[in-house]
Structures are given as structure tokens and as C-alpha cells.
Design an enzyme around this catalytic site. Sequence first.
Site, PDB file in Angstrom:
ATOM      1  N   ASN A 113       0.834  -1.214   0.000  1.00 45.47           N
ATOM      2  CA  ASN A 113       0.000   0.000   0.000  1.00 45.47           C
ATOM      3  C   ASN A 113       0.864   1.258   0.000  1.00 45.47           C
ATOM      4  O   ASN A 113       0.372   2.335  -0.345  1.00 45.47           O
ATOM      5  CB  ASN A 113      -0.963  -0.015   1.191  1.00 45.47           C
ATOM      6  CG  ASN A 113      -0.268   0.241   2.523  1.00 45.47           C
ATOM      7  OD1 ASN A 113      -0.102   1.386   2.965  1.00 45.47           O
ATOM      8  ND2 ASN A 113       0.166  -0.825   3.189  1.00 45.47           N
ATOM      9  N   HIS A 114       2.134   1.133   0.347  1.00 44.67           N
ATOM     10  CA  HIS A 114       2.982   2.334   0.402  1.00 44.67           C
ATOM     11  C   HIS A 114       3.362   2.857  -0.981  1.00 44.67           C
ATOM     12  O   HIS A 114       3.952   3.933  -1.077  1.00 44.67           O
ATOM     13  CB  HIS A 114       4.177   2.089   1.315  1.00 44.67           C
ATOM     14  CG  HIS A 114       3.726   1.836   2.723  1.00 44.67           C
ATOM     15  ND1 HIS A 114       3.181   2.829   3.508  1.00 44.67           N
ATOM     16  CD2 HIS A 114       3.628   0.684   3.445  1.00 44.67           C
ATOM     17  CE1 HIS A 114       2.794   2.305   4.666  1.00 44.67           C
ATOM     18  NE2 HIS A 114       3.053   1.001   4.654  1.00 44.67           N
ATOM     19  N   TYR A 137      10.981   3.059   0.627  1.00 46.54           N
ATOM     20  CA  TYR A 137      10.406   1.706   0.592  1.00 46.54           C
ATOM     21  C   TYR A 137       9.259   1.634  -0.429  1.00 46.54           C
ATOM     22  O   TYR A 137       9.236   0.751  -1.295  1.00 46.54           O
ATOM     23  CB  TYR A 137       9.921   1.336   2.003  1.00 46.54           C
ATOM     24  CG  TYR A 137       9.044   0.111   2.050  1.00 46.54           C
ATOM     25  CD1 TYR A 137       9.568  -1.152   1.851  1.00 46.54           C
ATOM     26  CD2 TYR A 137       7.672   0.229   2.290  1.00 46.54           C
ATOM     27  CE1 TYR A 137       8.748  -2.282   1.883  1.00 46.54           C
ATOM     28  CE2 TYR A 137       6.856  -0.880   2.333  1.00 46.54           C
ATOM     29  CZ  TYR A 137       7.395  -2.132   2.122  1.00 46.54           C
ATOM     30  OH  TYR A 137       6.579  -3.233   2.149  1.00 46.54           O
ATOM     31  N   LYS A 141       8.857  -0.440  -4.146  1.00 50.44           N
ATOM     32  CA  LYS A 141       7.745  -1.310  -4.534  1.00 50.44           C
ATOM     33  C   LYS A 141       7.124  -0.810  -5.842  1.00 50.44           C
ATOM     34  O   LYS A 141       6.717  -1.605  -6.696  1.00 50.44           O
ATOM     35  CB  LYS A 141       6.703  -1.374  -3.420  1.00 50.44           C
ATOM     36  CG  LYS A 141       7.214  -2.045  -2.134  1.00 50.44           C
ATOM     37  CD  LYS A 141       7.623  -3.488  -2.378  1.00 50.44           C
ATOM     38  CE  LYS A 141       7.993  -4.213  -1.097  1.00 50.44           C
ATOM     39  NZ  LYS A 141       8.447  -5.599  -1.361  1.00 50.44           N
ATOM     40  N   SER A 166      -2.051  -4.377   5.623  1.00 50.38           N
ATOM     41  CA  SER A 166      -1.346  -4.703   6.865  1.00 50.38           C
ATOM     42  C   SER A 166      -1.654  -6.153   7.214  1.00 50.38           C
ATOM     43  O   SER A 166      -2.743  -6.459   7.706  1.00 50.38           O
ATOM     44  CB  SER A 166      -1.807  -3.788   8.000  1.00 50.38           C
ATOM     45  OG  SER A 166      -1.673  -2.429   7.628  1.00 50.38           O
ATOM     46  N   ARG A 175      -5.663   2.670  12.208  1.00 51.30           N
ATOM     47  CA  ARG A 175      -5.494   2.688  10.745  1.00 51.30           C
ATOM     48  C   ARG A 175      -5.651   1.288  10.157  1.00 51.30           C
ATOM     49  O   ARG A 175      -6.259   1.094   9.109  1.00 51.30           O
ATOM     50  CB  ARG A 175      -4.116   3.262  10.391  1.00 51.30           C
ATOM     51  CG  ARG A 175      -3.717   3.029   8.941  1.00 51.30           C
ATOM     52  CD  ARG A 175      -2.344   3.591   8.610  1.00 51.30           C
ATOM     53  NE  ARG A 175      -1.857   3.083   7.341  1.00 51.30           N
ATOM     54  CZ  ARG A 175      -1.191   1.939   7.175  1.00 51.30           C
ATOM     55  NH1 ARG A 175      -0.894   1.174   8.225  1.00 51.30           N
ATOM     56  NH2 ARG A 175      -0.810   1.544   5.992  1.00 51.30           N
TER      57      ARG A 175
END
Length: 266
Positions: A113-114, A137, A141, A166, A175
Amino acid sequence: TPFNRLLLTGAAGGLGKVLRESLRPYAKIIRLSDIAGMEPAAGEHEEVVQCNLADKAAVHALCEGVDAIVHFGGVSVERPFEEILEANIKGVFHIYEAARKHGIKRVIFASSNHVIGFYNQTEKIDAGVARRPDSYYGLSKSYGEDMASFYFDRYGIETVSLRIGSSFPEPLNRRMMATYLSYRDLTQLIERSLFTSNVGHTVVYGASANRDVWWDNHMAAHLGYEPQDSSEVFREKIEQQPPYEPNDPALIYQGGAFCEAGPFED
Ligand code: 15L
């Protein structure tokens, strides 16, 4: 079992340890690799090979005789660029070059998701939006997804990029009530990603069937992913945590705290 030998990188990591067990039904042999030490092979169905992803020759040897790659190796949190460069950026290149050389036709890539972390939590996004990486990071990705896209267009090697939310035994904070992906749902995603034909390069968000939804998977409908779990069962416990301050990135951005990591000074 349709696959003779699956390669799982990152096998000593949080998710790698889970997948070492849960992917067992999908291949006769799982070859496990990590830069860190691992538990020895539990039987004929396992091969354990310690390997640094930044070492091109070692990665090429690692991929010999492999039918598909589940790439969960590399650095999994924000770190100085130089560390990310070795493990994640060079690492993913070595994986794809080795896939090409050894005729491996399918890669499952642990994206994150980052890669879209700077979207606001009020936005609902699909896999077609422009990426907004929130960290070195996340950038690595994002680069991995581009590598996947290139190796499909150029060489026909197919990839499913999993933009994992997560994935822990349970959500750790407020979150993660939106980003939680259970181990069972993660395993289903990988199973679907391995066995669906003609995926090209598919990008799919990895979340369970949580109440609050930031991500729309209509572009990955062909995978037939149907999450079985939800973070709701943890709500009471999580809501005992103090609420976030109004300017906390964990309340504002999809990527949460990654959005305020760094800078790293020399
Ligand atoms: C990730 O990509 C990390 O690998 C993981 O440790 C979590 O921080 C997760 O994202 C998350 O966003 O919660």
C-alpha cells in the site's frame, strides 16, 4: 499439485513464515530463501537456501529449476535509500532476470500500500490511479511494479503485484482496521494469483473484507479473490486505544506513519 517447485523469497520474514506453511498444498517442493537463517527443511517438500537478493549470481542459482516465484524478500519498512537499493531495487531486477533466463513464467510480487501511501484516507482508489509512494520503501515497490510490467510486455513473464495492506495476526492500531489483511485472505490471494490464467501484469489490493474500504479491486476481478475475514472482530479491542491527534498521518494518509519517516542524514 500443479507446480513442481515454487520459490518463496523472504521465507524468514513475518509473512514468509506463514506462507512456508500455507503454500504447502500448491507445490510438490517449496524452495525457501532469505538473507537470514531459516529453520532447516522439514522434509522432502522443502529446500532451504540462504541468499542475498543483491547478489546477482546467487539469485540466478536460486531460480534454477523453479516453476513460479513468490517474491516476499527484501526490506519491509522504511530505511535509508542505500539499503532499499540493494535488497529491493537490485533484488527485484535479479529476480526478473533470473526468471527470464530460467523460463519462469509467473511471479507473485509482494508490493505494498505504500506505493499509494500519500492518497488521503477519504479517497477510494483503484489499481489504475497514479502512484503516490510515501517512502523510499514505497518507491522501491513502485519500481518493482514497473519491473513486472516491463518483463510482461517485453518477455511475457506474468506477474500479480499484491499491494498488501497490513498483514499481521490482527490489526495493531486504528489505521489497520481499514488495511488489515488476514493470513487466510493473503493465502487465498496468492493461490488465485498462481492459478488464474492470463493475468498479464495484474495489480490487486490486499485487504480483508473490512468495514472501511479505501481500495477498489474491480480491475483484478478476473482473479476471483473473495476475502473471508474482516477486521470488525477486533474493533472493540482497537477502539480502546487513544484516538489519533487531528494532524497524525495515521489519521490522514493511507500510508500512515510511513508518510512522515525520514529524512535520513548521513
Ligand atoms: C508494509 O508494507 C510493511 O511491510 C508492514 O510492516 C506494515 O507496515 C504495512 O505496510 C502497513 O502499511 O501497515
